[in-house]
Design an enzyme around this catalytic site. Structure first.
Site, mmCIF file in Angstrom:
data_model
loop_
_atom_site.group_PDB
_atom_site.id
_atom_site.type_symbol
_atom_site.label_atom_id
_atom_site.label_comp_id
_atom_site.label_asym_id
_atom_site.label_seq_id
_atom_site.Cartn_x
_atom_site.Cartn_y
_atom_site.Cartn_z
ATOM 1 N N HIS A 199 0.780 -1.065 0.046
ATOM 2 C CA HIS A 199 -0.091 0.112 0.223
ATOM 3 C C HIS A 199 0.952 1.179 0.026
ATOM 4 O O HIS A 199 2.019 1.157 0.704
ATOM 5 C CB HIS A 199 -0.795 -0.010 1.097
ATOM 6 C CG HIS A 199 -2.031 0.989 1.260
ATOM 7 N ND1 HIS A 199 -1.750 2.367 1.739
ATOM 8 C CD2 HIS A 199 -3.149 0.931 1.304
ATOM 9 C CE1 HIS A 199 -2.778 2.782 1.762
ATOM 10 N NE2 HIS A 199 -3.868 2.095 1.614
ATOM 11 N N ASP A 243 3.201 -3.920 8.303
ATOM 12 C CA ASP A 243 2.139 -3.133 8.203
ATOM 13 C C ASP A 243 0.964 -4.168 8.312
ATOM 14 O O ASP A 243 0.649 -5.000 7.466
ATOM 15 C CB ASP A 243 1.898 -2.645 6.552
ATOM 16 C CG ASP A 243 0.529 -2.127 6.217
ATOM 17 O OD1 ASP A 243 -0.381 -2.318 6.897
ATOM 18 O OD2 ASP A 243 0.609 -1.651 4.973
ATOM 19 N N LYS A 285 -10.312 -0.608 10.660
ATOM 20 C CA LYS A 285 -10.611 -1.820 9.778
ATOM 21 C C LYS A 285 -10.863 -2.850 10.978
ATOM 22 O O LYS A 285 -11.180 -4.060 10.433
ATOM 23 C CB LYS A 285 -9.681 -1.846 9.016
ATOM 24 C CG LYS A 285 -8.961 -0.817 8.192
ATOM 25 C CD LYS A 285 -7.790 -1.275 7.322
ATOM 26 C CE LYS A 285 -7.190 -0.081 6.417
ATOM 27 N NZ LYS A 285 -8.115 0.197 5.101
ATOM 28 N N CYS A 293 -4.888 2.416 -3.580
ATOM 29 C CA CYS A 293 -3.514 2.936 -2.975
ATOM 30 C C CYS A 293 -2.395 1.939 -3.254
ATOM 31 O O CYS A 293 -1.527 1.697 -2.332
ATOM 32 C CB CYS A 293 -3.591 3.101 -1.538
ATOM 33 S SG CYS A 293 -5.028 4.381 -1.302
HETATM 34 N N1 PLP Z 1 -1.835 -0.301 4.614
HETATM 35 C C1 PLP Z 1 -2.838 -1.253 3.951
HETATM 36 C C2 PLP Z 1 -2.348 -2.755 3.705
HETATM 37 C C3 PLP Z 1 -4.141 -0.892 3.878
HETATM 38 O O1 PLP Z 1 -5.057 -1.769 3.441
HETATM 39 C C4 PLP Z 1 -4.342 0.535 4.390
HETATM 40 C C5 PLP Z 1 -5.620 1.015 3.968
HETATM 41 O O2 PLP Z 1 -6.395 0.737 3.100
HETATM 42 C C6 PLP Z 1 -3.302 1.345 4.975
HETATM 43 C C7 PLP Z 1 -1.997 0.820 4.898
HETATM 44 C C8 PLP Z 1 -3.481 2.526 5.281
HETATM 45 O O3 PLP Z 1 -4.390 2.619 6.430
HETATM 46 P P1 PLP Z 1 -5.100 4.118 7.045
HETATM 47 O O4 PLP Z 1 -5.646 4.693 5.912
HETATM 48 O O5 PLP Z 1 -6.063 3.666 8.000
HETATM 49 O O6 PLP Z 1 -3.858 4.665 7.560
#
Ligand code: PLP
Length: 415
Positions: free
Chosen positions: A129, A206, A232, A370
């Site tokens: 991401h 992550d 989430k 993303c």
């Molecule tokens: N990393 C992963 C794998 C994600 O799926 C997401 C969100 O979709 C994030 C990071 C970013 O999370 P946040 O927007 O809650 O900071």
């Protein structure tokens, strides 16, 4: 009944705990398949937030009046619950942030700027991401380090051998997602952690898509830092966690300066408070932390092993059934595959797919998720993505499959 089928139906009744799922969308029963973007919230979490504001609202860690003491106690109690949820050794290893993105940025700033130098390497994967890519790109630029990417298998999985081929004596950070938000792959984090430590690197995980769905034991995984988001995993938005091993967090300098994170201040200088306050400058998201603590209670009541099996069974069932529809390409491995199913219908833009599904009451996501480097690797501009959580059932998979068949017919033959 096969074991997988039993699992798929086992959690259907929890739907009752989620008020929003009673909604009708465009005249249909809401089928919420966008939990990878954000999960829905059970009544217990919603009620806990209201109760806090109605009975104990005050700022934490400052005043000595009764409300302030109650607020501080509840806030710190949540920290303990969350520490227990991920099997952290100490509650002070839980640093409250706004979410995964902020947690990863803090690690890159606080650990990276202090310990990385020109020529060092940061090992990532092409599935990350943007939150687990751009902070490292920026760090590399600031200190003159280099990014190295693990080669993916044809189905997008990451093997220990492929990780081993990228990790060497120059590696200082390995930063990987535990579960991909596009491919649903489950990465061999514990084994890669060993490789990282063999060369003296740290491993940053992550956990945005793994902590909501799997038992997370940071000690058994043998990792150094973990980032995840409350929203989430049934908690409120705007709250997340940076977990780090105590000795690593102790070595960090703060990146946010101001109230609450100091020990002593005079006109010219300041010294820092102990953990966790040192890394939590300013008034924190108190109710967010308390709501997230309540969410972990709810998840533990249902049972993380049950949730993990349920979500994986549903996801693999959706994968199998969508793959068998002509013109539909599903990405990632068929098994193990958890949480999300990304797919495309030949000749139909994923946004159009999402729009037709919305007209049927089905919420999915369409776009690059993303993860633009992964879209480049898949050679697509975007995908549709259905994602699953404990409140979904095989009825939802039936609705998805029927709606995809309808969408395909609609764009092939016209309305
Ligand atoms: N990393 C992963 C794998 C994600 O799926 C997401 C969100 O979709 C994030 C990071 C970013 O999370 P946040 O927007 O809650 O900071």
């Amino acid at each position: 009944m096969k074991e997988a089928e039993k699992m798929i139906t086992a959690l259907v009744d929890v739907r009752e705990d989620f008020p929003i799922l009673k909604r009708q969308i465009n005249g249909h029963r809401l089928v919420y398949l966008d939990s990878a973007a954000t999960s829905q919230k059970p009544k217990s979490v919603i009620d806990r937030i209201t109760k806090y504001y109605e009975t104990s609202n005050a700022n934490v860690l400052r005043s000595v009046h009764t409300l302030a003491e109650e607020a501080t106690e509840q806030f710190e109690e949540s920290r303990k619950k969350i520490a227990g949820f991920i099997h952290a050794r100490y509650p002070q290893e839980i640093i409250f942030t706004r979410g995964t993105t902020e947690s990863l940025n803090v690690i890159a700033r606080a650990w990276g700027d202090k310990f990385l130098k020109a020529g060092d390497e940061i090992v990532l994967s092409p599935v990350e991401h943007h939150s687990n890519l751009i902070p490292w790109q920026q760090l590399a630029e600031r200190v003159g380090a280099h990014l190295r990417f693990i080669d993916l298998e044809r189905d997008g999985t990451i093997t220990v051998d492929a990780a081993s081929a990228r990790i060497n004596s120059k590696t200082k950070i390995v930063a990987l997602s535990a579960v991909s938000n596009v491919l649903g792959t489950i990465n061999p984090i514990a084994d890669i952690a060993i490789l990282a430590h063999e060369v003296g690197a740290i491993i940053v995980v992550d956990g945005a898509q793994s902590v909501p769905h799997q038992i997370t034991d940071v000690q058994k995984l043998g990792i150094d830092f973990l980032a995840f988001s409350g929203h989430k995993m049934l908690g409120p938005t705007g709250i997340g966690v940076l977990w780090g091993r105590n000795e690593l967090l102790n070595a960090l300098d703060p990146v946010i300066f101001g109230g609450e994170m100091i020990e002593y201040v005079d006109r010219e200088n300041a010294t820092w408070a102990e953990l966790p306050a040192k890394l939590e400058g300013g008034t924190p998201n108190i109710v967010g932390a308390i709501g997230l603590g309540e969410a972990t209670d709810y998840l533990e009541k249902i049972g993380m092993p049950r949730i993990e099996k349920h979500v994986q069974a549903l996801t693999e069932d959706a994968y199998r059934r969508l793959s068998s529809i002509p013109d539909v390409t599903v990405y990632g491995p068929s098994s193990p595959h958890t949480g999300v199913v990304s797919f495309n219908i030949a000749g139909v833009h994923p946004h159009d797919v999402a729009q037709v599904l919305d007209s049927q009451g089905i919420a999915i996501r369409a776009g690059h998720h993303c993860a633009q480097p992964l879209m480049q690797w898949l050679d697509v501009i975007a995908t549709a993505r259905a994602s699953f959580y404990l409140y979904n059932s095989s009825i939802d998979v039936d609705s998805l499959v029927d709606a995809i068949k309808l969408t395909r017919r609609y764009f092939k033959n016209g309305p």
